[in-house]
Enzyme design. Structure first.
Site, mmCIF file in Angstrom:
data_model
loop_
_atom_site.group_PDB
_atom_site.id
_atom_site.type_symbol
_atom_site.label_atom_id
_atom_site.label_comp_id
_atom_site.label_asym_id
_atom_site.label_seq_id
_atom_site.Cartn_x
_atom_site.Cartn_y
_atom_site.Cartn_z
ATOM 1 N N LYS A 181 1.727 -10.930 5.988
ATOM 2 C CA LYS A 181 1.148 -11.891 5.112
ATOM 3 C C LYS A 181 -0.562 -11.912 5.167
ATOM 4 O O LYS A 181 -1.202 -12.158 4.144
ATOM 5 C CB LYS A 181 1.584 -13.379 5.677
ATOM 6 N N ASN A 189 -6.619 -12.999 -1.967
ATOM 7 C CA ASN A 189 -7.533 -14.111 -1.880
ATOM 8 C C ASN A 189 -8.945 -13.796 -2.174
ATOM 9 O O ASN A 189 -9.691 -14.463 -3.030
ATOM 10 C CB ASN A 189 -7.457 -14.838 -0.421
ATOM 11 N N GLU A 263 -11.185 -19.567 4.333
ATOM 12 C CA GLU A 263 -10.670 -18.842 5.420
ATOM 13 C C GLU A 263 -10.975 -17.688 5.587
ATOM 14 O O GLU A 263 -10.108 -16.772 6.215
ATOM 15 C CB GLU A 263 -8.980 -19.203 5.463
#
Ligand code: PAF
Length: 300
Positions: A181, A189, A263
């Protein structure tokens, strides 16, 4: 099962909607106000349905069977310290966030007797406002135990996920899946955030070379950590997620557009840190990291 979702972001609201008819589900935002409202849920085909949005009180947390924590990686620590003093020792905690390197620093979690799980999802979701969520991408949900496995809880959870038709698996080696992931997030992202594009745009051939270079670095670092990943397999996985979530605006793109903290530290930042540990160069991840940081002062 009484399940409380902490975090009313895109993923928290999506799971709330998906679980609504299948267990006693409640949601918690930043307050403990016992309120209720309504949630419009747009499914993957664009059909909209209205459901009740029931918020959890402090008492609901105290007798919850499961806490599903859908908060950003940098907020997990504070969210955990808020719930640990309230919950019973049998309450399972499931952490759902992008990136890696979060649990390592959570001593309260390592010492707790509670069953602790990680949940990884490639489902696409978009929160249009506090009462409207769109399911923007079909994806998988993978769950694995981190500390204190509880077979009965897992069996019960499986029944609920099956009845809610949530495509899922409960796996033995969650660490390997986390790296998988992470590789997906390292590509999708930052690239969607930097270029301000939907995930699907990344299928265009001008991104091929860059995606391959980013992934080659992630594979080298992941394999130094004990995985046996192959670049081609990861490339296909990333392409599959790009296609399945084509309409989605990635969480990092949303964070940048809304001037929120990203993040990046736990995604490409984690690969860079591990690369340094193993003396593996990660220049492409470093470039993305710097570009995201340069996009806004709120991003870390
Ligand atoms: O962070 C995200 O946006 C999601 O993890 C994913 C799977 C990349 C879909 O946009």
């Amino acid at each position: 099962m009484k399940l409380v979702i902490i975090g009313n972001g895109a993923i928290g609201l999506l799971y709330y909607a998906q679980l609504f008819d299948h267990c006693r589900v409640l949601i918690k935002d930043r307050t403990f106000d016992k309120k209720s409202g309504s949630l419009s849920v747009e499914d993957i085909n664009g059909c909209t349905n209205e459901i009740q949005l029931n918020y959890a009180s402090e008492d609901d947390i105290k007798d919850a069977d499961c806490i599903l924590m859908c908060v950003k990686s940098f907020d997990v620590s504070i969210a955990i310290s808020n719930v640990i003093p309230l919950i019973t020792s049998r309450c399972a905690i499931i952490l759902s966030h992008n990136g890696m390197g979060v649990i390592e620093h959570l001593d309260s979690l390592k010492k707790s007797p509670n069953p602790i799980y990680n949940l990884l999802t490639t489902q696409g979701s978009q929160k249009c406002d506090s009462g409207y969520v769109k399911h923007t991408g079909i994806g998988d949900t993978v769950i694995g135990n981190v500390f204190n496995p509880n077979i009965n809880f897992e069996a019960q959870l499986k029944l609920i996920l099956n009845s809610a038709l949530i495509k899922h698996s409960i796996v033995e080696n969650i660490k390997e899946k986390q790296w998988h992931k992470l590789a997906i997030n390292c590509v999708i992202n930052p690239l969607t955030a930097i270029n301000n594009i939907a995930n699907g745009e990344l299928i265009k051939s001008n991104y091929n070379c860059l995606i391959e270079n980013i992934l080659a670095e992630v594979v080298a670092v992941a394999n130094a950590e004990g995985n046996v990943f192959k670049l081609n397999t990861l490339l296909s996985t990333v392409r599959e997620v790009i296609c399945n979530t084509a309409r989605n605006s990635s969480s990092m793109r949303q964070d940048v557009l809304n001037n929120r903290t990203t993040e990046i530290e736990f995604i490409n930042g984690y690969v860079i840190k591990k690369g340094l540990m193993y003396d593996i160069p990660t220049p492409e991840n470093e470039k993305l990291y710097q570009q995201i940081k340069a996009l806004g002062s709120a991003t870390i």
